[in-house]
Write an enzyme that holds these catalytic residues in place. Structure first.
Site, PDB file in Angstrom:
ATOM      1  CD  GLU A 379      -2.858  -0.967   2.358  1.00  0.00           C
ATOM      2  OE1 GLU A 379      -2.739  -0.347   3.303  1.00  0.00           O
ATOM      3  OE2 GLU A 379      -4.278  -1.564   2.011  1.00  0.00           O
ATOM      4  CD  GLU A 440      -4.497  -6.058   3.000  1.00  0.00           C
ATOM      5  OE1 GLU A 440      -5.219  -5.126   3.797  1.00  0.00           O
ATOM      6  OE2 GLU A 440      -3.137  -5.973   2.919  1.00  0.00           O
TER       7      GLU A 440
END
Ligand code: GAL
Length: 728
Positions: A379, A440
């Site tokens: 991320e 995710e």
């Protein structure tokens, strides 16, 4: 010939920086893996408690066989930075806690006694990944993975790298053997062995160079590695000097092809496989990340056999070799990624990432289970120059395996082979680009505790069901890996009020929440029949009271509820709302007379599961709700007396049918007799009706008797056998 020396034993540890002048009596004896801090509870763990400098010391005697022998020491992971000294002289400094490193001790070895000192810095240093900014997980501290010492000839086998060719009809293995140095008169021979140890073929080659390539082809009997039949082969390599054997080593691998394709699909051995999985952190209650092989392997087994996953992501760093070994052995695919969390540091920091990436690939590139290298810091923002380098390095070290790089925003520049995306929209979006893998979902959008009220637990489970259903129905999506398998300890910026991220489908002890029942129910009934109601079976837990409707996770094709004398009729799975799941959840209507708050007709719930019209399973839940039984269980009844082996000691307060009672909050008292130690608070304040402590073997064999007691319930007992460790 190479020889291994056990280097996990007989360490001394002090939670401070201690110089050579201080006697051993200031230390305490420990074995590896070791956590610099043991917590007696799983929650409310403060990261300040492991952030300190410590000293490990080890005395050992070693006589090298001859003047051209070398002593190489490998540490598999020290958190977070370390400096290693032999007999007072520094031999290495290592920055980063997730990768192995090897030291050559030879020049500083003394005849007779030697002293190795390791200064460990477990502070969350901003100059070392994953730190620099916030991180949503704890790294813990200490020499938390194993160490081993090998004695080799200065001319030895340094690495074995095996690539299998994608031509499935005639499998071929290209084996590259790297030697520490080249020298006239060297030759290499390599044998290919099947899992039963039978030699299938042997090849030989002169070693004119330090890189020797051997090509194994024409292998008619060879079988592919697959999810259901993860067949492994071993390459046994010997090195000779003028005909005399001077070294040998081996590597395990599998024949398989694995590719994410432009059509959006992931193909294993040419067949499309939808990826269905969960993320895993390597942390445990009490012991941080210092889990021995048995616990590491158990996590892989839970993911594959209990949660029916076919893939795991090692979020967010390379994990223990024991965990990965087991993934190779049982056919659990792996997305392995480099360490970090959202933040990219300066040039020096980035160099450490590149070193870590190299170490990860060099350690793990023979593993058939790994199908993707994660070459972005999870991320993090786009940084083309940096991520061009990580991609190029991964492809150079291993041309055949693809790369991914996990981001949490769309429109990021795709430098990898697969667009790997964390989608927290609680929906399934159509991929902006293919190949595309959801890495995710759920997570912090739905933290859920095992003792939450039932609507929350059901919604949590159904969120997982909905996203997995959506991805399965979209052919442009390769798969989805949910956040996450197990609850984990974290920093104060992230967790619930007790610094735990309750994002797991299982709790931190690896015990199921109802979302775990959803995953379990997706396996084929031939493997195991699952019939799990998602209910506390109370009249007063939901808003408005009652139990209507009742959600059931099952791989049966019909389920019926029986309440009192009433058979409520067989119900089919809800394939209208979950058309793509192999086994959609069941939604059972419960008539008002059994489900309105305060109704007098409140009986036990009986569920019956049918397959092809035949009754195949039954599950009961008590209406009484009061704690009825105290249960104890372990994952094994045998441990090895090596001072590190452990098992979970699971404790549950249940109803009369063995269902955990999530509102049971009792104090449990344990007694352990025999050569094992309990890790975890004793007495243990149970919340959620279930928990696990750890039981650790000492270095002596014997019988262990464990008793547990709590007020008003039976005494529970269990027995374990601690065996002499096997000689290797
Ligand atoms: C993601 C992150 C994970 C975890 C998760 C919680 O953004 O990658 O490490 O923090 O959120 O939902």
């Amino acid at each position: 010939m190479r020889r291994f020396v056990n280097f996990n034993d007989n360490w001394l540890f002090a939670p401070d920086l201690i110089g050579p002048e201080i006697p051993d009596s200031a230390f305490k004896p420990v074995t590896l893996p070791h956590s610099n801090q043991i917590f007696d509870h799983a929650a409310n763990v403060d990261n300040q408690d492991y952030q300190f400098l410590s000293t490990y010391r080890k005395h050992f005697k070693l006589t090298l066989p001859n003047s051209h022998s070398q002593a190489l020491l490998e540490f598999e992971g020290i958190m977070l930075a370390s400096s290693v000294l032999l007999n007072g002289e520094q031999i290495a400094e290592n920055l980063g806690g997730f990768q192995p490193f090897t030291l050559d001790l030879t020049s500083l070895l003394q005849n007779g006694e030697n002293t190795l000192t390791v200064y460990v810095d477990s502070r969350e240093r901003k100059d070392i990944p994953p730190y620099g900014h916030l991180v949503d997980y704890l790294t813990f501290g200490g020499i938390y993975r194993e160490a081993s010492l090998k004695i080799v000839d200065s001319v030895h086998i340094q690495d074995i790298f095996i690539r299998t060719e994608d031509n499935l009809s005639s499998p071929k293995a290209l084996c590259q053997v790297s030697l520490s140095q080249a020298e006239p008169g060297l030759s290499v021979s390599a044998s290919l062995l099947d899992s039963g140890g039978h030699v299938l073929k042997t090849l030989q080659s002169e070693a004119d160079d330090s890189e020797v390539e051997l090509v194994f082809d024409d292998l008619p009997g060879v079988r592919l590695w697959s999810l259901d039949h993860p067949r492994l082969y071993t390459l046994q390599v010997s090195l000779h000097r003028n005909g005399e054997l001077i070294d040998s080593d081996s590597a395990r691998f599998g024949f398989r092809s694995a590719e994410f394709m432009p059509d959006g699909g992931f193909y294993l051995n040419g067949e499309r496989v939808k990826l269905f999985g969960l993320n895993r952190h390597q942390s445990y209650p009490y012991i941080g990340a210092a889990a021995p092989a048995r616990l590491q392997r158990l996590d892989a087994d839970i993911l594959k056999f209990n949660l029916a996953c076919n893939i795991v992501r090692t979020s967010h760093y390379p994990q223990s070799r024991h965990f990965l070994d087991r993934c190779d052995e049982i056919g659990l695919l792996v997305f392995e990624e480099i360490a970090g969390w959202q933040h990219i540091g300066d040039e020096k920091w980035q160099r450490l990432v590149l070193n870590d990436l190299k170490a990860m690939i060099e350690r793990d590139r023979n593993r058939p289970a790994i199908i993707l290298w994660g070459v972005r810091v999870n991320e993090s923002p786009d940084n083309d120059p940096f991520y061009q380098k990580t991609n190029a390095l991964a492809h150079q070290l291993e041309p055949s395996r693809q790369t991914g790089g996990v981001r949490c925003f769309l429109g990021s520049k795709l430098l990898e082979d697969v667009y790997t995306y964390n989608d927290f929209s609680n929906t399934v979006i159509d991929p902006p680009v293919t190949p595309y893998l959801i890495t995710e979902f759920a997570g912090h959008m739905f933290p859920t505790k095992i003792w939450d009220h039932e609507e929350r637990l059901i919604d949590h489970a159904l969120l997982h069901a909905r996203i997995q259903d959506g991805q399965l129905g979209n052919p442009r999506i390769a798969g989805a890996i949910g956040w996450c398998a197990f609850d984990y300890a974290t920093h104060k910026e992230f967790g619930s009020g007790d610094r735990i991220c309750y994002h797991g489908v299982m709790d931190i002890y690896r015990l199921p929440k109802w979302a775990a029942y959803f995953y379990q129910s997706q396996q084929a009934p031939e493997r195991k029949i699952v019939l799990q109601p998602a209910t506390h079976w109370t009249m007063g837990d939901r808003s408005g009271g009652g139990n209507d409707p009742l959600t059931v996770f099952s791989n049966c094709d019909q389920v019926e509820a029986i309440i009192g004398e009433s058979h409520l009729g067989r119900v089919n799975p809800d394939s209208k709302h979950y058309p793509h799941l192999a086994h959609p959840p069941f939604t059972l209507p419960i008539p008002e007379k059994y489900s309105a708050w305060g109704q007098s007709e409140f009986y036990d719930l009986q569920l019956v599961g049918y397959l092809n019209g035949e009754k195949v399973a039954e599950h009961w839940v008590a209406s009484r709700q009061l704690p009825t039984r105290l249960e104890l269980a372990t994952d094994t009844d045998q441990l090895s007396a090596d001072g590190t082996d452990m098992t979970r000691l699971i404790v549950r307060i249940t109803d009369a049918y063995g269902n955990p009672l999530p509102y049971a909050a009792s104090v449990i008292h344990f007694e352990v007799e025999g050569p094992a130690d309990l890790i975890g608070q004793n007495p243990f304040p149970l919340i959620g009706g279930q928990a696990a402590l750890l039981l650790k073997a000492r270095q002596e064999p014997g019988e262990v008797h464990i008793k547990a007691r709590c007020a008003g319930l039976n005494e529970a007992k269990i027995q374990m056998h601690i065996q002499k460790p096997s000689p290797d």
